[in-house]
Structure formats: structure tokens, C-alpha cells
Design a protein around this motif. Structure first.
Motif: not given
Length: 131
Positions: A31-33, A54-57, A63-68, A80-81
Motif C-alpha cells: 500500500f505504501s508503494d 489505480w485500475k491495476r493495483f 479494504e484499506r481504501l474503503g476504511d478511508f 487523524e485520517l
């Protein structure tokens, strides 16, 4: 040649070995990459490549993007987001990307567009612009 292809080749010309391995799938994207490469391609104006990343990865980080997204929707002021100081980490990402770039024109170009030029490079650029 399509715009996306031109952006892809431009990025491959500018990036270091590790980033090349990440975006070609030879090394596992964390995710950091993903976050770092998304920022760098956006900064460089490589919109088509940014969308391709974005489409590929992004599916592997749903899950992480959904949490944000959920936190943004809930507008939790107490939480603190951001996981890091954006300005500082963005500068580090750009400096690292420049440092990992192949020597020569690619590295000089990146230093110029990111504002990380050395004093000597800055003088050469100014002299060239005067001509």
C-alpha cells in the motif's frame, strides 16, 4: 502512439529499478508503494498512468481504501485520517524518486521539475534559458 503508452514509457525512462519492478508486477506492490507511486505520477502530470496504476493495483487495497472512504463519510473530526505529515513525506518521495532515477538526463530533468536541482544544475539551466 496513445497518450497512456507515452506516459508509461516516460515513467519507465525516469524511474529506478525498484519502481520499474513494482509497476511491471515483478515485485509485490504494498500500500505504501501504491500511495507513493500514485502521488508521484500525479505530481509529474502522468494522469493516464496514474489511472492505470489505480485500475491495476487498487483492487488489492480495497479494504484499506474503503476504511478511508468510510472515515471521510463519517467526518470524524477526532480521528487523524492521515498516517503521516503529507508535505514532509511528499518531499521525501520526490527526493527518493529523483535519487533512484537513472544517471544523466532523466535525473537532471526530475531534479528540475521537482525543485531539487543542485546549485550547479540550476546555473546550467539558467544559462541554457538565456540562449
Amino acid at each position: 502512439m496513445r497518450q497512456e503508452d507515452m506516459e508509461w514509457f516516460s515513467f519507465l525512462f525516469l524511474c529506478g529499478d525498484r519502481d520499474r519492478a513494482l509497476i511491471t508486477g515483478k515485485e509485490e506492490m504494498k500500500f505504501s508503494d501504491f500511495d507513493r507511486l500514485s502521488y508521484i505520477t500525479e505530481f509529474l502530470g502522468l494522469t493516464g498512468l496514474n489511472m492505470e496504476i489505480w485500475k491495476r493495483f487498487s483492487p488489492q487495497f480495497q479494504e484499506r481504501l474503503g476504511d478511508f472512504a468510510q472515515l471521510i463519510e463519517q467526518e470524524e473530526d477526532d480521528y487523524e485520517l492521515q498516517e503521516y505529515d503529507d508535505a514532509r513525506i511528499y518531499e521525501e518521495w520526490l527526493a527518493g524518486f529523483c535519487a533512484d532515477a537513472p544517471e544523466g538526463e532523466a535525473k537532471r530533468y526530475l531534479r528540475r521539475v521537482t525543485g531539487i536541482e543542485t546549485e550547479e544544475e540550476r546555473k546550467i539551466t539558467e544559462q541554457a534559458e538565456e540562449l
